[in-house]
Design a protein around this motif. Structure first.
Motif, PDB file in Angstrom:
ATOM      1  N   ARG A   1       2.002   9.735  11.307  1.00 52.58           N
ATOM      2  CA  ARG A   1       1.089   8.659  11.686  1.00 52.58           C
ATOM      3  C   ARG A   1       0.201   8.246  10.526  1.00 52.58           C
ATOM      4  N   SER A   2      -0.397   9.212   9.858  1.00 48.68           N
ATOM      5  CA  SER A   2      -1.250   8.901   8.698  1.00 48.68           C
ATOM      6  C   SER A   2      -0.427   8.241   7.594  1.00 48.68           C
ATOM      7  N   GLY A   3       0.801   8.718   7.407  1.00 48.00           N
ATOM      8  CA  GLY A   3       1.654   8.125   6.388  1.00 48.00           C
ATOM      9  C   GLY A   3       1.910   6.653   6.651  1.00 48.00           C
ATOM     10  N   ARG A   4       2.144   6.290   7.908  1.00 48.03           N
ATOM     11  CA  ARG A   4       2.393   4.881   8.232  1.00 48.03           C
ATOM     12  C   ARG A   4       1.141   4.038   8.064  1.00 48.03           C
ATOM     13  N   ILE A   5      -0.015   4.629   8.367  1.00 47.66           N
ATOM     14  CA  ILE A   5      -1.273   3.896   8.166  1.00 47.66           C
ATOM     15  C   ILE A   5      -1.420   3.513   6.703  1.00 47.66           C
ATOM     16  N   TYR A   6      -1.293   4.494   5.821  1.00 44.66           N
ATOM     17  CA  TYR A   6      -1.471   4.228   4.398  1.00 44.66           C
ATOM     18  C   TYR A   6      -0.322   3.397   3.829  1.00 44.66           C
ATOM     19  N   GLU A   7       0.864   3.531   4.407  1.00 43.50           N
ATOM     20  CA  GLU A   7       1.998   2.722   3.966  1.00 43.50           C
ATOM     21  C   GLU A   7       1.749   1.244   4.255  1.00 43.50           C
ATOM     22  N   SER A   8       1.205   0.940   5.440  1.00 41.96           N
ATOM     23  CA  SER A   8       0.916  -0.457   5.777  1.00 41.96           C
ATOM     24  C   SER A   8      -0.197  -1.015   4.893  1.00 41.96           C
ATOM     25  N   LEU A   9      -1.200  -0.177   4.610  1.00 46.06           N
ATOM     26  CA  LEU A   9      -2.285  -0.638   3.740  1.00 46.06           C
ATOM     27  C   LEU A   9      -1.773  -0.871   2.319  1.00 46.06           C
ATOM     28  N   ALA A  10      -0.889   0.003   1.853  1.00 49.00           N
ATOM     29  CA  ALA A  10      -0.322  -0.170   0.510  1.00 49.00           C
ATOM     30  C   ALA A  10       0.494  -1.450   0.425  1.00 49.00           C
TER      31      ALA A  10
ATOM     32  N   THR B   1      -9.657  -1.896  -1.262  1.00 48.50           N
ATOM     33  CA  THR B   1      -8.969  -0.792  -1.940  1.00 48.50           C
ATOM     34  C   THR B   1      -9.914   0.386  -2.163  1.00 48.50           C
ATOM     35  N   ILE B   2     -11.139   0.064  -2.593  1.00 53.91           N
ATOM     36  CA  ILE B   2     -12.130   1.130  -2.805  1.00 53.91           C
ATOM     37  C   ILE B   2     -12.422   1.849  -1.491  1.00 53.91           C
ATOM     38  N   GLY B   3     -12.612   1.057  -0.421  1.00 54.04           N
ATOM     39  CA  GLY B   3     -12.871   1.663   0.882  1.00 54.04           C
ATOM     40  C   GLY B   3     -11.723   2.527   1.354  1.00 54.04           C
ATOM     41  N   MET B   4     -10.509   2.062   1.102  1.00 55.75           N
ATOM     42  CA  MET B   4      -9.346   2.822   1.528  1.00 55.75           C
ATOM     43  C   MET B   4      -9.237   4.146   0.770  1.00 55.75           C
ATOM     44  N   PHE B   5      -9.566   4.103  -0.536  1.00 58.37           N
ATOM     45  CA  PHE B   5      -9.497   5.326  -1.318  1.00 58.37           C
ATOM     46  C   PHE B   5     -10.614   6.297  -0.929  1.00 58.37           C
ATOM     47  N   ILE B   6     -11.791   5.758  -0.589  1.00 54.32           N
ATOM     48  CA  ILE B   6     -12.852   6.636  -0.090  1.00 54.32           C
ATOM     49  C   ILE B   6     -12.393   7.317   1.183  1.00 54.32           C
ATOM     50  N   ASN B   7     -11.782   6.530   2.072  1.00 49.83           N
ATOM     51  CA  ASN B   7     -11.281   7.089   3.322  1.00 49.83           C
ATOM     52  C   ASN B   7     -10.171   8.111   3.068  1.00 49.83           C
ATOM     53  N   LEU B   8      -9.284   7.784   2.113  1.00 46.50           N
ATOM     54  CA  LEU B   8      -8.210   8.715   1.765  1.00 46.50           C
ATOM     55  C   LEU B   8      -8.770  10.007   1.187  1.00 46.50           C
ATOM     56  N   PHE B   9      -9.817   9.874   0.352  1.00 51.67           N
ATOM     57  CA  PHE B   9     -10.448  11.059  -0.242  1.00 51.67           C
ATOM     58  C   PHE B   9     -11.075  11.935   0.840  1.00 51.67           C
TER      59      PHE B   9
ATOM     60  N   ILE C   1      -2.089   0.334  -7.813  1.00 46.62           N
ATOM     61  CA  ILE C   1      -2.765   1.157  -6.810  1.00 46.62           C
ATOM     62  C   ILE C   1      -1.931   1.193  -5.533  1.00 46.62           C
ATOM     63  N   GLY C   2      -1.424   0.027  -5.136  1.00 52.03           N
ATOM     64  CA  GLY C   2      -0.573  -0.023  -3.950  1.00 52.03           C
ATOM     65  C   GLY C   2       0.658   0.844  -4.095  1.00 52.03           C
ATOM     66  N   VAL C   3       1.291   0.781  -5.263  1.00 51.62           N
ATOM     67  CA  VAL C   3       2.480   1.614  -5.511  1.00 51.62           C
ATOM     68  C   VAL C   3       2.102   3.096  -5.472  1.00 51.62           C
ATOM     69  N   ALA C   4       0.942   3.440  -6.065  1.00 50.77           N
ATOM     70  CA  ALA C   4       0.499   4.839  -6.061  1.00 50.77           C
ATOM     71  C   ALA C   4       0.261   5.335  -4.642  1.00 50.77           C
ATOM     72  N   ILE C   5      -0.284   4.465  -3.788  1.00 48.97           N
ATOM     73  CA  ILE C   5      -0.528   4.873  -2.397  1.00 48.97           C
ATOM     74  C   ILE C   5       0.788   5.138  -1.684  1.00 48.97           C
ATOM     75  N   ILE C   6       1.794   4.291  -1.937  1.00 47.41           N
ATOM     76  CA  ILE C   6       3.104   4.518  -1.321  1.00 47.41           C
ATOM     77  C   ILE C   6       3.666   5.867  -1.751  1.00 47.41           C
ATOM     78  N   ILE C   7       3.488   6.214  -3.031  1.00 48.41           N
ATOM     79  CA  ILE C   7       3.951   7.526  -3.509  1.00 48.41           C
ATOM     80  C   ILE C   7       3.211   8.645  -2.792  1.00 48.41           C
TER      81      ILE C   7
END
Length: 630
Positions: free
Chosen positions: A255-264, A430-438, A240-246
């Motif tokens: 800015r959003s990219g760095r947020i999700y990159e740090s979470l990944a 991870t679930i919360g992050m994906f909900i937020n990403l969605f 999941i972390g690798v998928a988020i980096i992709i």
């Protein structure tokens, strides 16, 4: 292509190089200290007996061996327990158990073994107490065991040392040897004998657990299968972390990219750490110290992506803490490594520093997010991070529980996995992050749809529905760039760019005689014909009232242009036959071709094409005038 790296990425790379060097160093140190367990997976006959419960301590109390803890124990302090081996053994069984940072010694009273003469032992047994041999007593631990054996012989009548291990490692990552599976063969003659178990905890959280009597192969297989589901969950977390980096590579907002990159990065670190803590790799590979050393390093690195997340996700002006936490992490790694290899402290004894850094960073981030929410509300700002906020608070709380368990402030029976609650936290996180990403993706899509609608309105001709002059100017700029690019290569000998100029004849006559509404229909009909005629090779743009243009870009584009013109003329002929004599359609056309090596710019190419079209228009007028006279 020039690649730009942010400060955060530079720091990730530095930590990565530290990790690589650390792993290589520890691999070299651990190569000759690996303790390999031989794995058997054949099915064997035999009984299964849970051997955790029913032990008696020296005070006569009945205890469960797996529930024991060792707070405030002294170095090499020992604890003795005993119980009777039950009936029903077939001779295929072993006494099997999982041991973590624990030294042990197993004694028997009056042990007899099938198939061996007096004075002979299996190769795996260490001592025959009826005939002690000084060759066996070489280490301080063995000397201590022999002294204890003498005492226990007098007190309890033990006369045989069956199996022992000091529980100490090479010092690579900690004084403890890590987590291992141990098996000791039992015999039918052992039924009814009293077995004595002496334990030597290395740390307060040392553990001996999952003790059972069953065939060794069945026991090892069961422990691997028990760890496998947790191991698979950790693999899923890492993926999941690798998928988020992709996914971050597809986000245009830096800015959003760095947020999700740090979470990944945090998810991958926790996934790797939790994967090692399942001990499945210990069981399969037969080495523990090296893996645990990697685990310590991963734990030390976890605070940094949390700090990067904090800096990027909050809108309230503040001093960034990622740089501070980065250097704190580097100092922590250097300090722990130095104290470990100089034998001042080992990684295990300093792991609470890593936990404290993570907890301090996590609490600081939570406080900062709370303050940031107020800042957003006061300034009528909104960035959707609610699910991330909640899940980050949850993972921090769950990590705190594991920290309290680790330093022996909080005790939860039957949960010995040091990363159990952290793993739950990272799953929720991870679930919360994906909900937020969605949610964030849905909002972006809605904004993109609106922007796309506005863009379509801006670049679409209101009357005909085909691209307008604004769209033509964008295409013109693209073609100009393409010309410069191809000119540099000078290899595409067949490549051509054809500019096509088109003009609808007789529009003024239609407007004057049949009305502007009919004139609009005339323009719409001509637009439809042109779009169909050129649809295989490009768009047609309405650049004026009765003026149209197109570009054909490909190899042998002139041939493609002639195909389009033939198709257009045929469609015009069909239209004229159906429309009658009231509104005959005539379209003048001309073109200009550009090939690699041509020094004309796009403006000159278009001018030449317009002149060719106007020449065609003059010819068509002459032909029409001649027909009218005749």
């Amino acid at each position: 292509m020039k690649i730009k790296f942010s400060g955060e990425r530079y720091r990730y790379y530095i930590l990565g190089f530290l990790a690589l060097g650390f792993f290589i160093t520890t691999a070299i140190f651990s190569y000759n200290t690996k303790d390999t367990n031989e794995l058997f997976f054949s099915i064997e006959d035999g009984v299964y007996i849970d051997f955790n419960e029913g032990w008696i301590d020296e005070d006569g109390n009945t205890v469960n061996i797996a529930d024991l803890t060792y707070h405030g124990h002294k170095d090499r302090e020992s604890y003795l327990f005993y119980r009777t081996i039950p009936e029903g053994l077939t001779g295929e069984e072993s006494l099997s158990f999982e041991v973590k940072h624990m030294g042990f010694c197993i004694y028997f009273d009056d042990r007899e073994y099938d198939g061996y003469d007096y004075g002979e032992t299996p190769d795996s047994l260490d001592f025959v107490t009826d005939d002690l041999d000084a060759r066996y007593v070489t280490t301080d631990f063995e000397k201590m065991i022999m002294q204890h054996y003498t005492d226990y012989y007098k007190l309890y009548g033990v006369d045989y040392i069956a199996y022992m291990a000091d529980g100490l490692g090479s010092g690579l990552g900690s004084r403890g040897a890590g987590t291992y599976l141990r098996t000791m063969q039992l015999y039918t003659s052992d039924v009814g004998d009293t077995i004595y178990l002496e334990l030597f905890p290395v740390y307060s959280n040392s553990k001996i657990s999952n003790m059972a009597i069953e065939p060794a192969s069945a026991y090892i297989r069961s422990r691997i299968m028990a760890a496998l589901p947790r191991f698979i969950v950790c693999i899923v977390i890492i993926l999941i972390g690798v998928a988020i980096i992709i996914v971050t590579r597809l986000i245009s907002d830096q800015r959003s990219g760095r947020i999700y990159e740090s979470l990944a990065a945090l998810i991958i670190l926790v996934g790797l750490w939790s994967m090692i803590e399942t001990h499945l790799l210990d069981y399969v590979l037969g080495t523990s110290e090296y893996l645990h050393t990697i685990s310590y390093f991963l734990l030390m690195s976890m605070a940094y992506p949390i700090a990067v997340f904090s800096d990027m996700v909050t809108l309230k002006p503040h001093k960034r803490i990622a740089g501070i936490v980065f250097w704190a992490t580097v100092i922590l790694i250097d300090y722990c490594t130095f104290t470990n290899y100089t034998e001042i402290f080992d990684f295990h004894e300093t792991v609470y520093l890593s936990d404290l850094l993570i907890m301090a960073t996590g609490f600081f981030v939570i406080i900062r997010i709370i303050m940031d929410q107020k800042f957003r509300k006061d300034n009528d700002l909104h960035v959707n991070t609610n699910w991330i906020d909640l899940s980050l608070a949850f993972i921090t709380f769950m990590g705190l529980i594991d920290l309290l368990r680790y330093i022996n402030i909080l005790h939860i029976k039957k949960i010995f996995d040091s990363g159990f609650f952290t793993r739950i936290g990272v799953l929720v996180f991870t679930i919360g992050m994906f909900i937020n990403l969605f949610i964030d993706t849905m909002n972006r899509n809605r904004q993109a749809d609106k922007a796309g609608a506005y863009m379509e309105m801006a670049f679409t001709d209101a009357l005909t529905g085909i691209p307008n002059r604004g769209a033509f100017l964008l295409k013109e700029s693209e073609i100009s760039d393409r010309m410069r690019e191809v000119s540099k290569r000078k290899k595409d000998v067949n490549f051509q760019i054809v500019y096509v100029a088109l003009d609808l004849n007789g529009l003024k006559i239609v407007n004057d005689t049949l009305g502007h509404a009919t004139g609009d229909d005339y323009i719409v009909a001509a637009s439809g014909i042109l779009m169909q005629a050129f649809s295989d090779y490009g768009y047609v743009y309405r650049v004026g009232g009765d003026e149209f243009a197109s570009f054909i870009v490909c190899d042998n584009a002139v041939d493609r242009y002639l195909e389009c013109i033939d198709k257009m003329r045929e469609m015009i002929r069909d239209y004229n036959e159906k429309s009658g004599k009231d509104m005959q359609m005539h379209i003048a056309y001309g073109y200009s071709v550009w090939t690699p090596g041509d020094h004309r710019d796009i403006g000159k190419v278009e001018k030449d094409g317009d002149e060719a079209m106007y020449e065609k228009k003059r010819q068509m007028k002459k032909v029409a005038a001649a027909k009218k006279k005749s």
